[in-house]
Design an enzyme around this catalytic site. Structure first.
Site, PDB file in Angstrom:
ATOM      1  N   ARG A  93     -81.368 -73.786 -63.108  1.00  0.00           N
ATOM      2  CA  ARG A  93     -82.806 -74.001 -63.217  1.00  0.00           C
ATOM      3  C   ARG A  93     -83.149 -75.174 -64.133  1.00  0.00           C
ATOM      4  O   ARG A  93     -84.162 -75.833 -63.969  1.00  0.00           O
ATOM      5  CB  ARG A  93     -83.495 -72.750 -63.745  1.00  0.00           C
ATOM      6  CG  ARG A  93     -83.334 -71.526 -62.921  1.00  0.00           C
ATOM      7  CD  ARG A  93     -84.221 -70.458 -63.446  1.00  0.00           C
ATOM      8  NE  ARG A  93     -85.595 -70.897 -63.409  1.00  0.00           N
ATOM      9  CZ  ARG A  93     -86.220 -71.525 -64.404  1.00  0.00           C
ATOM     10  NH1 ARG A  93     -85.554 -71.829 -65.506  1.00  0.00           N
ATOM     11  NH2 ARG A  93     -87.468 -71.892 -64.313  1.00  0.00           N
ATOM     12  N   CYS A 117     -84.733 -66.287 -61.223  1.00  0.00           N
ATOM     13  CA  CYS A 117     -83.334 -65.890 -61.459  1.00  0.00           C
ATOM     14  C   CYS A 117     -83.362 -64.417 -61.878  1.00  0.00           C
ATOM     15  O   CYS A 117     -84.414 -63.782 -61.891  1.00  0.00           O
ATOM     16  CB  CYS A 117     -82.711 -66.758 -62.544  1.00  0.00           C
ATOM     17  SG  CYS A 117     -83.340 -66.392 -64.184  1.00  0.00           S
ATOM     18  N   ARG A 122     -89.566 -67.165 -63.685  1.00  0.00           N
ATOM     19  CA  ARG A 122     -89.295 -68.481 -64.280  1.00  0.00           C
ATOM     20  C   ARG A 122     -90.143 -69.606 -63.644  1.00  0.00           C
ATOM     21  O   ARG A 122     -89.626 -70.568 -63.098  1.00  0.00           O
ATOM     22  CB  ARG A 122     -87.821 -68.846 -64.179  1.00  0.00           C
ATOM     23  CG  ARG A 122     -86.831 -67.798 -64.610  1.00  0.00           C
ATOM     24  CD  ARG A 122     -86.763 -67.546 -66.093  1.00  0.00           C
ATOM     25  NE  ARG A 122     -86.269 -68.642 -66.888  1.00  0.00           N
ATOM     26  CZ  ARG A 122     -84.988 -68.879 -67.159  1.00  0.00           C
ATOM     27  NH1 ARG A 122     -84.076 -68.111 -66.632  1.00  0.00           N
ATOM     28  NH2 ARG A 122     -84.630 -69.891 -67.921  1.00  0.00           N
ATOM     29  N   ASP A 306     -82.258 -64.994 -76.406  1.00  0.00           N
ATOM     30  CA  ASP A 306     -80.869 -65.177 -75.943  1.00  0.00           C
ATOM     31  C   ASP A 306     -79.879 -64.327 -76.721  1.00  0.00           C
ATOM     32  O   ASP A 306     -78.699 -64.321 -76.389  1.00  0.00           O
ATOM     33  CB  ASP A 306     -80.469 -66.656 -76.034  1.00  0.00           C
ATOM     34  CG  ASP A 306     -81.236 -67.492 -75.023  1.00  0.00           C
ATOM     35  OD1 ASP A 306     -81.175 -68.730 -75.119  1.00  0.00           O
ATOM     36  OD2 ASP A 306     -81.916 -66.907 -74.153  1.00  0.00           O
ATOM     37  N   ILE A 328     -90.216 -62.325 -74.130  1.00  0.00           N
ATOM     38  CA  ILE A 328     -90.194 -63.658 -73.518  1.00  0.00           C
ATOM     39  C   ILE A 328     -90.039 -63.595 -72.000  1.00  0.00           C
ATOM     40  O   ILE A 328     -90.784 -64.243 -71.266  1.00  0.00           O
ATOM     41  CB  ILE A 328     -89.055 -64.530 -74.121  1.00  0.00           C
ATOM     42  CG1 ILE A 328     -89.216 -64.636 -75.641  1.00  0.00           C
ATOM     43  CG2 ILE A 328     -89.006 -65.899 -73.453  1.00  0.00           C
ATOM     44  CD1 ILE A 328     -90.419 -65.448 -76.106  1.00  0.00           C
ATOM     45  N   ARG A 398     -71.182 -70.038 -67.548  1.00  0.00           N
ATOM     46  CA  ARG A 398     -72.296 -70.997 -67.609  1.00  0.00           C
ATOM     47  C   ARG A 398     -72.545 -71.433 -69.046  1.00  0.00           C
ATOM     48  O   ARG A 398     -72.953 -72.552 -69.310  1.00  0.00           O
ATOM     49  CB  ARG A 398     -73.575 -70.361 -67.066  1.00  0.00           C
ATOM     50  CG  ARG A 398     -73.484 -69.968 -65.615  1.00  0.00           C
ATOM     51  CD  ARG A 398     -74.815 -69.600 -65.077  1.00  0.00           C
ATOM     52  NE  ARG A 398     -75.792 -70.681 -65.308  1.00  0.00           N
ATOM     53  CZ  ARG A 398     -76.984 -70.687 -64.747  1.00  0.00           C
ATOM     54  NH1 ARG A 398     -77.357 -69.698 -63.975  1.00  0.00           N
ATOM     55  NH2 ARG A 398     -77.823 -71.678 -64.974  1.00  0.00           N
TER      56      ARG A 398
HETATM   57  C1  EPZ Z   1     -84.938 -72.040 -72.221  1.00  0.00           C
HETATM   58  O1  EPZ Z   1     -85.311 -71.612 -70.931  1.00  0.00           O
HETATM   59  C2  EPZ Z   1     -83.441 -71.756 -72.345  1.00  0.00           C
HETATM   60  N1  EPZ Z   1     -82.714 -72.531 -71.341  1.00  0.00           N
HETATM   61  C3  EPZ Z   1     -83.196 -70.260 -72.149  1.00  0.00           C
HETATM   62  O2  EPZ Z   1     -81.814 -70.039 -72.339  1.00  0.00           O
HETATM   63  C4  EPZ Z   1     -83.983 -69.499 -73.209  1.00  0.00           C
HETATM   64  O3  EPZ Z   1     -83.802 -68.117 -73.008  1.00  0.00           O
HETATM   65  C5  EPZ Z   1     -85.467 -69.863 -73.095  1.00  0.00           C
HETATM   66  O4  EPZ Z   1     -85.634 -71.290 -73.224  1.00  0.00           O
HETATM   67  C6  EPZ Z   1     -86.305 -69.203 -74.173  1.00  0.00           C
HETATM   68  O5  EPZ Z   1     -85.839 -69.530 -75.413  1.00  0.00           O
HETATM   69  C7  EPZ Z   1     -82.414 -73.810 -71.601  1.00  0.00           C
HETATM   70  O6  EPZ Z   1     -82.752 -74.348 -72.642  1.00  0.00           O
HETATM   71  C8  EPZ Z   1     -81.634 -74.550 -70.552  1.00  0.00           C
HETATM   72  P1  EPZ Z   1     -89.166 -71.100 -71.455  1.00  0.00           P
HETATM   73  P2  EPZ Z   1     -86.767 -72.038 -70.349  1.00  0.00           P
HETATM   74  O7  EPZ Z   1     -89.830 -72.152 -70.644  1.00  0.00           O
HETATM   75  O8  EPZ Z   1     -87.169 -73.328 -70.905  1.00  0.00           O
HETATM   76  C9  EPZ Z   1     -92.638 -68.844 -69.103  1.00  0.00           C
HETATM   77  C10 EPZ Z   1     -79.759 -69.054 -71.911  1.00  0.00           C
HETATM   78  O9  EPZ Z   1     -79.418 -67.873 -71.875  1.00  0.00           O
HETATM   79  N2  EPZ Z   1     -92.951 -70.133 -68.477  1.00  0.00           N
HETATM   80  O10 EPZ Z   1     -89.147 -71.251 -72.945  1.00  0.00           O
HETATM   81  O11 EPZ Z   1     -86.703 -71.889 -68.869  1.00  0.00           O
HETATM   82  C11 EPZ Z   1     -91.256 -68.309 -68.711  1.00  0.00           C
HETATM   83  O12 EPZ Z   1     -91.328 -67.612 -67.484  1.00  0.00           O
HETATM   84  C12 EPZ Z   1     -81.047 -69.472 -71.260  1.00  0.00           C
HETATM   85  O13 EPZ Z   1     -79.137 -69.976 -72.482  1.00  0.00           O
HETATM   86  C13 EPZ Z   1     -94.044 -70.203 -67.632  1.00  0.00           C
HETATM   87  O14 EPZ Z   1     -94.728 -69.223 -67.403  1.00  0.00           O
HETATM   88  O15 EPZ Z   1     -87.681 -70.892 -70.939  1.00  0.00           O
HETATM   89  C14 EPZ Z   1     -90.902 -67.411 -69.872  1.00  0.00           C
HETATM   90  O16 EPZ Z   1     -91.510 -66.151 -69.684  1.00  0.00           O
HETATM   91  C15 EPZ Z   1     -81.726 -68.330 -70.547  1.00  0.00           C
HETATM   92  N3  EPZ Z   1     -94.338 -71.405 -67.039  1.00  0.00           N
HETATM   93  C16 EPZ Z   1     -91.546 -68.126 -71.071  1.00  0.00           C
HETATM   94  O17 EPZ Z   1     -92.520 -69.035 -70.513  1.00  0.00           O
HETATM   95  C17 EPZ Z   1     -93.588 -72.523 -67.254  1.00  0.00           C
HETATM   96  O18 EPZ Z   1     -93.914 -73.599 -66.693  1.00  0.00           O
HETATM   97  C18 EPZ Z   1     -90.555 -68.942 -71.927  1.00  0.00           C
HETATM   98  O19 EPZ Z   1     -89.798 -69.688 -71.030  1.00  0.00           O
HETATM   99  C19 EPZ Z   1     -92.468 -72.429 -68.119  1.00  0.00           C
HETATM  100  C20 EPZ Z   1     -92.167 -71.223 -68.725  1.00  0.00           C
END
Ligand code: EPZ
Length: 419
Positions: A93, A117, A122, A306, A328, A398
């Site tokens: 992603r 996922c 997401r 995480d 989250i 991963r």
């Molecule tokens: C990042 O994911 C990390 N991945 C994740 O790590 C981590 O769990 C997550 O941040 C939270 O800390 C990477 O850095 C590659 P978010 P990300 O956007 O950016 C919602 C691991 O295990 N949201 O901070 O995808 C989303 O659904 C992985 O290493 C929207 O609604 O997470 C979630 O509920 C898993 N709209 C919340 O925000 C959007 O456009 C936080 O997601 C974007 C996000």
């Protein structure tokens, strides 16, 4: 496919070295698209998400050389194909990070929608909303994001909620925009700080780094640099929990403890003796059974989502009751039914798991579902009576570099076998 076979009951002892951060490496690799010259990156972990990112960069015309000293030479300065194809994006992603950099450098991008996922839907709506505010035209058609811009223009961006990769996408896009961008409600994860430091060494002008209000003054070009990626705080946290759950005593090197305050605080609450030095963390349980700890996940610097699955595993054999609340992601409890099959006493109520610690777990056959859930199954297997087999360990690969080798170094009885 591979599986792990673990014979539980060994208290972990010894020293290991943390690898580079997966979640810092990915955006920094994508930032190579912004540069007019190659990047030479070190401390990049050998994980499948990194390999996927390199495959994507090469797919679009980037050049990649793994130097004999482990450094990575990445030249994405002459990419020709501005498409992040579904076949790659569906496996990772974070490929959405191709969007901001392609738009900023070339004014055009076609990126497959990442889709959901195991841990949640997401969405990427916040990425798209903010890029539109920088002046991008964005249309979604046939599962792809079609984006174009006649030069991005800096502006004030307000994120409705804190989002890590959307913050990263905007930082990278704004780095080459005309004028100044201020990002309000920016995520503050250490991996974002690392990305900003790398971009500034490339010639970007980002200030208030590490805060929730970032100011990015757009520049006309970014140069190539040598940069060493920060260590992986989630990998380090996972091994510290492995030592706690097995009542062992380990030292983790090559890690900066300042980025782990919330996790270390919870480990101390479980009864662990924690000692920190400039670049290492030692944990000693002194053979004691961990105490139960309540967990509520949040954004940095609070307790990281995480690490939730790992602490859920720890609580299953700890002394007492605990609650684990996931704030989250909407479905980050895929490890719960598998832990229950090992004899854990867990009940799920909405986004909270209620846990009553049991004396012991029993090894059995388990199925990994997502990266951190798989890590929690490994931790449970390390302490369970008998043998635990974990299938689909590609989920683990991963984000963890040679997890079974590092655990073996600490005395675990663990083997990786072909399925
Ligand atoms: C990042 O994911 C990390 N991945 C994740 O790590 C981590 O769990 C997550 O941040 C939270 O800390 C990477 O850095 C590659 P978010 P990300 O956007 O950016 C919602 C691991 O295990 N949201 O901070 O995808 C989303 O659904 C992985 O290493 C929207 O609604 O997470 C979630 O509920 C898993 N709209 C919340 O925000 C959007 O456009 C936080 O997601 C974007 C996000």
């Amino acid at each position: 496919m591979h599986k792990l076979i673990i014979n539980g009951g060994k208290a972990l002892k010894g020293e290991i070295k943390t690898s580079g951060s997966k979640n810092a490496s990915l955006p920094i690799l994508f930032s190579s698209i912004l540069a007019d010259e190659p990047l030479v990156l070190s401390n990049i972990p050998n994980t499948s998400d990194v390999s996927t990112t390199i495959r994507l960069l090469m797919d679009i015309g980037g050049e990649f050389i793994l130097e004999s000293n482990g450094d990575m030479y990445v030249d994405s300065s002459q990419i020709k194909n501005l498409v992040a194809d579904y076949k790659i994006v569906k496996t990772m992603r974070a490929s959405i990070l191709a969007l901001g950099v392609m738009l900023a450098k070339y004014g055009k991008a076609k990126v497959s929608l990442p889709g959901g996922c195991a841990i949640g839907t997401r969405p990427v709506n916040l990425h798209l909303k903010a890029l539109r505010e920088l002046g991008a035209e964005i249309e979604i058609k046939n599962g792809y994001i079609y984006a174009s811009a006649n030069g991005l223009v800096g502006t004030e961006i307000y994120f409705d909620r804190i989002t890590v990769t959307a913050t990263e996408n905007l930082i990278m896009a704004a780095s080459l925009a005309k004028g100044t961008t201020v990002i309000h409600n920016a995520a503050q994860e250490p991996e974002i700080t690392d990305l900003c430091k790398c971009l500034n060494s490339m010639g970007a002008k980002i200030s208030n780094i590490g805060t929730s209000t970032l100011t990015i003054e757009g520049v006309t070009n970014l140069k190539g640099v040598k940069y060493s990626v920060c260590s992986d705080r989630i990998e380090a946290g996972t091994y510290l929990v492995a030592a706690a759950i097995t009542r062992g005593s380990i030292t983790i090197n090559n890690i900066c403890h300042q980025s782990m305050r919330s996790v270390l605080g919870k480990l101390i609450e479980t009864g662990a003796d924690i000692k920190t030095k400039k670049n290492s963390i030692s944990l000693d349980m002194k053979g004691r059974r961990p105490k139960s700890v309540n967990i509520k996940t949040s954004t940095y610097p609070n307790f990281p989502t995480d690490m939730q699955a790992q602490f859920t595993a720890l609580n299953t054999i700890s002394d007492g009751y605990s609650t684990i609340t996931e704030n989250i992601f909407e479905n980050r409890f895929m490890h719960v039914p598998e832990l229950s099959r090992m004899g854990a006493n867990l009940s799920l109520e909405g986004n909270t798991v209620i846990c009553k610690g049991v004396e012991s777990l029993t090894g059995t056959n388990l199925m990994a579902t997502d990266l951190r859930a798989s890590a929690s199954l490994v931790l449970a297997g390390l302490i369970a009576k008998g043998t635990t087999t974990i299938e689909r360990v590609y989920h683990l690969d991963r984000g963890y570099e040679t997890i079974e080798e590092k655990l073996k170094l600490l005395g675990a009885d663990i083997e990786r076998v072909q399925d």
